[in-house]
Design a protein around this motif. Structure first.
Motif, PDB file in Angstrom:
ATOM      1  N   ALA A  58       0.899  -1.088  -0.019  1.00 49.78           N
ATOM      2  CA  ALA A  58      -0.017  -0.048   0.063  1.00 49.78           C
ATOM      3  C   ALA A  58       0.941   1.170  -0.051  1.00 49.78           C
ATOM      4  O   ALA A  58       0.522   2.104  -0.758  1.00 49.78           O
ATOM      5  CB  ALA A  58      -0.972  -0.003   1.203  1.00 49.78           C
ATOM      6  N   LEU A  75      -5.366   3.156   7.134  1.00 47.86           N
ATOM      7  CA  LEU A  75      -4.647   2.336   6.619  1.00 47.86           C
ATOM      8  C   LEU A  75      -4.450   0.953   7.317  1.00 47.86           C
ATOM      9  O   LEU A  75      -4.557  -0.161   6.593  1.00 47.86           O
ATOM     10  CB  LEU A  75      -3.120   2.829   6.143  1.00 47.86           C
ATOM     11  CG  LEU A  75      -2.164   2.144   5.384  1.00 47.86           C
ATOM     12  CD1 LEU A  75      -2.817   1.835   4.007  1.00 47.86           C
ATOM     13  CD2 LEU A  75      -0.698   2.703   5.294  1.00 47.86           C
ATOM     14  N   TRP A  78      -7.469  -0.968   6.484  1.00 47.13           N
ATOM     15  CA  TRP A  78      -7.618  -1.389   4.978  1.00 47.13           C
ATOM     16  C   TRP A  78      -6.658  -2.686   5.135  1.00 47.13           C
ATOM     17  O   TRP A  78      -7.022  -3.634   4.362  1.00 47.13           O
ATOM     18  CB  TRP A  78      -7.073  -0.454   4.193  1.00 47.13           C
ATOM     19  CG  TRP A  78      -7.067  -0.978   2.743  1.00 47.13           C
ATOM     20  CD1 TRP A  78      -8.074  -0.749   2.003  1.00 47.13           C
ATOM     21  CD2 TRP A  78      -5.907  -1.486   2.067  1.00 47.13           C
ATOM     22  NE1 TRP A  78      -7.680  -1.515   0.660  1.00 47.13           N
ATOM     23  CE2 TRP A  78      -6.378  -1.990   0.670  1.00 47.13           C
ATOM     24  CE3 TRP A  78      -4.689  -1.797   2.458  1.00 47.13           C
ATOM     25  CZ2 TRP A  78      -5.610  -2.578  -0.154  1.00 47.13           C
ATOM     26  CZ3 TRP A  78      -3.675  -2.659   1.410  1.00 47.13           C
ATOM     27  CH2 TRP A  78      -4.083  -2.738   0.230  1.00 47.13           C
ATOM     28  N   GLU A  82      -7.685  -6.415   4.170  1.00 48.56           N
ATOM     29  CA  GLU A  82      -6.908  -7.199   3.019  1.00 48.56           C
ATOM     30  C   GLU A  82      -6.400  -8.454   3.123  1.00 48.56           C
ATOM     31  O   GLU A  82      -6.444  -9.555   2.567  1.00 48.56           O
ATOM     32  CB  GLU A  82      -6.081  -6.050   2.633  1.00 48.56           C
ATOM     33  CG  GLU A  82      -5.405  -6.442   0.786  1.00 48.56           C
ATOM     34  CD  GLU A  82      -4.376  -7.192   0.764  1.00 48.56           C
ATOM     35  OE1 GLU A  82      -3.948  -8.007  -0.337  1.00 48.56           O
ATOM     36  OE2 GLU A  82      -3.674  -7.576   1.825  1.00 48.56           O
ATOM     37  N   THR A 127     -15.154  -3.762   3.913  1.00 43.01           N
ATOM     38  CA  THR A 127     -14.214  -2.808   4.803  1.00 43.01           C
ATOM     39  C   THR A 127     -13.317  -2.473   3.779  1.00 43.01           C
ATOM     40  O   THR A 127     -12.737  -1.265   3.885  1.00 43.01           O
ATOM     41  CB  THR A 127     -13.929  -3.733   5.963  1.00 43.01           C
ATOM     42  OG1 THR A 127     -14.804  -4.170   6.871  1.00 43.01           O
ATOM     43  CG2 THR A 127     -12.824  -2.858   6.633  1.00 43.01           C
ATOM     44  N   MET A 128     -12.800  -3.344   3.023  1.00 41.66           N
ATOM     45  CA  MET A 128     -11.535  -2.686   2.161  1.00 41.66           C
ATOM     46  C   MET A 128     -12.093  -1.579   1.226  1.00 41.66           C
ATOM     47  O   MET A 128     -11.292  -0.544   0.924  1.00 41.66           O
ATOM     48  CB  MET A 128     -10.976  -3.826   1.323  1.00 41.66           C
ATOM     49  CG  MET A 128     -10.243  -4.990   2.126  1.00 41.66           C
ATOM     50  SD  MET A 128      -9.729  -6.473   1.020  1.00 41.66           S
ATOM     51  CE  MET A 128      -9.127  -5.601  -0.363  1.00 41.66           C
ATOM     52  N   ARG A 130     -14.704   0.455   1.465  1.00 40.01           N
ATOM     53  CA  ARG A 130     -15.090   1.626   2.141  1.00 40.01           C
ATOM     54  C   ARG A 130     -13.676   2.356   2.512  1.00 40.01           C
ATOM     55  O   ARG A 130     -13.537   3.657   2.279  1.00 40.01           O
ATOM     56  CB  ARG A 130     -15.810   1.351   3.568  1.00 40.01           C
ATOM     57  CG  ARG A 130     -17.091   1.341   3.262  1.00 40.01           C
ATOM     58  CD  ARG A 130     -17.988   1.146   4.749  1.00 40.01           C
ATOM     59  NE  ARG A 130     -17.604   0.654   5.814  1.00 40.01           N
ATOM     60  CZ  ARG A 130     -17.477  -0.404   6.130  1.00 40.01           C
ATOM     61  NH1 ARG A 130     -18.258  -1.585   5.222  1.00 40.01           N
ATOM     62  NH2 ARG A 130     -16.945  -1.212   7.100  1.00 40.01           N
ATOM     63  N   THR A 131     -12.708   1.646   3.209  1.00 39.67           N
ATOM     64  CA  THR A 131     -11.490   2.369   3.510  1.00 39.67           C
ATOM     65  C   THR A 131     -10.437   2.746   2.164  1.00 39.67           C
ATOM     66  O   THR A 131      -9.872   3.778   2.305  1.00 39.67           O
ATOM     67  CB  THR A 131     -10.451   1.459   4.485  1.00 39.67           C
ATOM     68  OG1 THR A 131     -10.272   0.332   3.718  1.00 39.67           O
ATOM     69  CG2 THR A 131     -11.051   1.443   5.833  1.00 39.67           C
ATOM     70  N   ALA A 132     -10.778   1.916   1.250  1.00 44.72           N
ATOM     71  CA  ALA A 132     -10.162   2.559  -0.209  1.00 44.72           C
ATOM     72  C   ALA A 132     -10.510   3.635  -0.664  1.00 44.72           C
ATOM     73  O   ALA A 132      -9.627   4.487  -1.174  1.00 44.72           O
ATOM     74  CB  ALA A 132     -10.384   1.169  -1.267  1.00 44.72           C
ATOM     75  N   SER A 138      -9.010   3.158  -5.068  1.00 41.77           N
ATOM     76  CA  SER A 138      -9.730   2.542  -6.050  1.00 41.77           C
ATOM     77  C   SER A 138      -9.782   3.600  -7.207  1.00 41.77           C
ATOM     78  O   SER A 138      -9.671   4.571  -7.129  1.00 41.77           O
ATOM     79  CB  SER A 138     -11.187   2.729  -5.488  1.00 41.77           C
ATOM     80  OG  SER A 138     -11.955   3.638  -5.217  1.00 41.77           O
TER      81      SER A 138
END
Length: 175
Positions: A58, A75, A78, A82, A127-128, A130-132, A138
């Motif tokens: 990341a 982070l 995320w 992930e 969750t990924m 939303r945080t991405a 994204s």
């Protein structure tokens, strides 16, 4: 009372994009908090090896200049999601490898039911995503970042704004 419409673009993003206009963006944002510093590229010590690998990935691929120390927790969320998503996907693949009914397991009564890994995969993916969106990870989130673009080491010397300006005003020997 919140304003209708899309969220305002933070001043820091306007500065990164080169779209900051003091007369437009300065009037309503005098008290806008601005994060300082640079997020450490090293993963927190409490993370698992898989999570540390995700953190490094990341940090290497995040939009340049965007992540600040205050973003560490977002982070970390995320990264954890992930890693959980990856582990659940691998476990589901193991179950599916010897099964004639992929994505299903047998319940106590012997009837097929959805694999419990599917719920874990879906929750981690949610969750990924939303945080991405918050981190610019994204395709839909990156355009909102605008000119946060390439990392400084990826910009060729001949492609900097100053070099282009010199070429426009004085030719190649002006550089």
């Amino acid at each position: 009372m919140p304003r209708p419409g899309p969220k305002p673009t933070p001043t820091a993003l306007h500065r990164l994009r080169g779209t900051f206009n003091a007369t437009r963006h300065g009037r309503d944002r005098a008290g806008e908090p601005e994060a300082v510093g640079t997020l450490d590229t090293d993963a927190p010590a409490w993370m698992s090896p898989g999570q540390r690998e995700s953190w490094a990935y990341a940090m290497a691929h995040a939009p340049a200049g965007l992540l600040k120390p205050i973003d560490r927790a977002v982070l970390a969320v995320w990264v954890e999601a992930e890693d959980r998503h990856r582990v659940a996907m691998m476990q589901q693949a193991k179950l599916d490898a010897g099964s004639s009914l992929p994505l299903l397991t047998k319940g106590r009564d012997g009837q097929p039911s959805p694999s419990p890994y599917l719920r874990i995969i879906r929750q981690a993916a949610d969750t990924m995503l939303r945080t991405a969106g918050e981190l610019g990870f994204s395709p839909a989130a990156r355009p909102r970042l605008g000119g946060a673009g390439p990392r400084p080491e990826e910009v060729a010397e001949s492609d900097t704004p100053w070099t282009r300006l010199k070429l426009i005003h004085g030719g190649p020997e002006a550089g």
